[in-house]
Motif scaffolding. Structure first.
Motif, mmCIF file in Angstrom:
data_model
loop_
_atom_site.group_PDB
_atom_site.id
_atom_site.type_symbol
_atom_site.label_atom_id
_atom_site.label_comp_id
_atom_site.label_asym_id
_atom_site.label_seq_id
_atom_site.Cartn_x
_atom_site.Cartn_y
_atom_site.Cartn_z
ATOM 1 N N PRO A 47 -7.723 -24.421 -86.838
ATOM 2 C CA PRO A 47 -9.208 -24.837 -86.697
ATOM 3 C C PRO A 47 -9.532 -24.893 -85.957
ATOM 4 O O PRO A 47 -9.442 -25.961 -84.870
ATOM 5 N N THR A 53 -9.327 -16.804 -90.465
ATOM 6 C CA THR A 53 -9.744 -17.218 -92.528
ATOM 7 C C THR A 53 -9.088 -16.294 -93.473
ATOM 8 O O THR A 53 -8.398 -15.071 -92.595
ATOM 9 N N THR A 59 -12.388 -17.129 -86.456
ATOM 10 C CA THR A 59 -13.329 -18.683 -86.135
ATOM 11 C C THR A 59 -12.915 -19.486 -85.315
ATOM 12 O O THR A 59 -12.065 -19.013 -85.103
ATOM 13 N N GLN A 205 -9.959 -30.356 -91.616
ATOM 14 C CA GLN A 205 -9.747 -29.978 -92.340
ATOM 15 C C GLN A 205 -10.522 -30.664 -94.337
ATOM 16 O O GLN A 205 -9.602 -31.607 -94.551
#
Length: 278
Positions: A47, A53, A59, A205
């Motif tokens: 992340p 995803t 991303t 997260q």
């Protein structure tokens, strides 16, 4: 006469086919073939750095950097094929031609420079440690001795921690950082070590907020570079130019804020091309 003309025509066809093959960029280099696509190696489980995803999108800061570079090389976003490259497989993926280049939290070091070339660097990170929020026993790198320390096979962090920082640490090498994180949450390991940029991404997260904390140790300098085939000076020059432009037009700062801002990550300024901080 007809036979000679036929022979000349056949020879011309062969020559044309060989020329088309050479110009198509195919052969052993599968990273950018004649189909108008470019294959780029990234991480898909980090992340803030490189993440795939659930809806199949990619991303992260490295993804943004790779996309920008590809655009400068003449490829639209739709022409990019992202390929997962784990830490232990990066040099092999480059040498086989599976990817055109790699943007995957790939730290520049002397050992890797023997096998691949690097453009950049494009980010200066630091090795740090992620621990459970209620753990007050690890206040310095020396406190990692006799602790179960998790890292990823093939990463520089594992080697640095064991050889230089905490030689008595019980090093646990896992296949990916997400596995280390699960181990940390379940108390199978006491700490996870890698770059602060990666750790900040995990800690931010939603499902992990409040469970972990960064120890704040700037144990090493990690100069992220773009990995590419050894001796490809033309591509290196083009990627360096793209990175320089990304900083100059503000796209670099924008990508940093978008990917690291939510975690409160205090990044170093954009490094100058070729300036590898020891």
């Amino acid at each position: 006469m007809k036979l000679r003309k036929a022979s000349l025509a056949a020879a011309g066809a062969v020559a044309l086919a060989l020329t088309a093959t050479a110009c198509g960029g195919g052969g052993d280099d599968k990273g950018s073939g004649g189909d108008g696509k470019i294959t780029i190696g990234i991480k898909i489980d980090q992340p803030g750095i490189g993440l795939k995803t659930p809806d199949g999108k990619y991303t992260g800061f490295d993804v943004d950097v790779a996309t920008y570079i590809a655009k400068e090389l003449g490829y639209d976003a739709k022409d990019i094929v992202f390929k997962e490259t784990k830490s232990a497989d990066r040099e092999s993926a480059i040498s086989r031609g599976d990817v055109k280049f790699i943007a995957a939290s790939y730290s520049i070091n002397d050992e890797r420079l023997k096998k691949v070339d690097f453009a950049g660097p494009y980010l200066l990170a630091h090795q740090d440690v992620l621990i459970r929020a209620d753990d007050n026993s690890i206040k310095s790198p020396a406190d990692l001795n006799n602790k179960k320390l998790c890292s990823v096979t093939g990463s520089t962090s594992a080697k640095n921690a064991k050889e230089k920082l905490a030689p008595k640490a019980q090093l646990q090498n896992y296949g990916g950082y997400s596995e280390c994180l699960t181990g940390l949450e379940n108390k199978a390991v006491d700490a996870l070590t890698t770059d602060d940029s990666i750790l900040a991404g995990y800690a931010s997260q939603a499902s992990f907020q409040g469970k972990f904390k960064l120890a704040g140790f700037k144990m090493t300098n990690e100069n992220y570079g773009i990995g590419l085939k050894k001796g490809d000076s033309d591509l290196k020059k083009k990627i360096d130019a793209a990175l320089t432009k990304m900083v100059a037009d503000g796209s670099w700062d924008k990508a940093v804020k978008a990917n690291f801002g939510p975690a409160g990550y205090k990044n170093e300024p954009a490094p100058k091309i070729g300036n590898v901080v020891k």
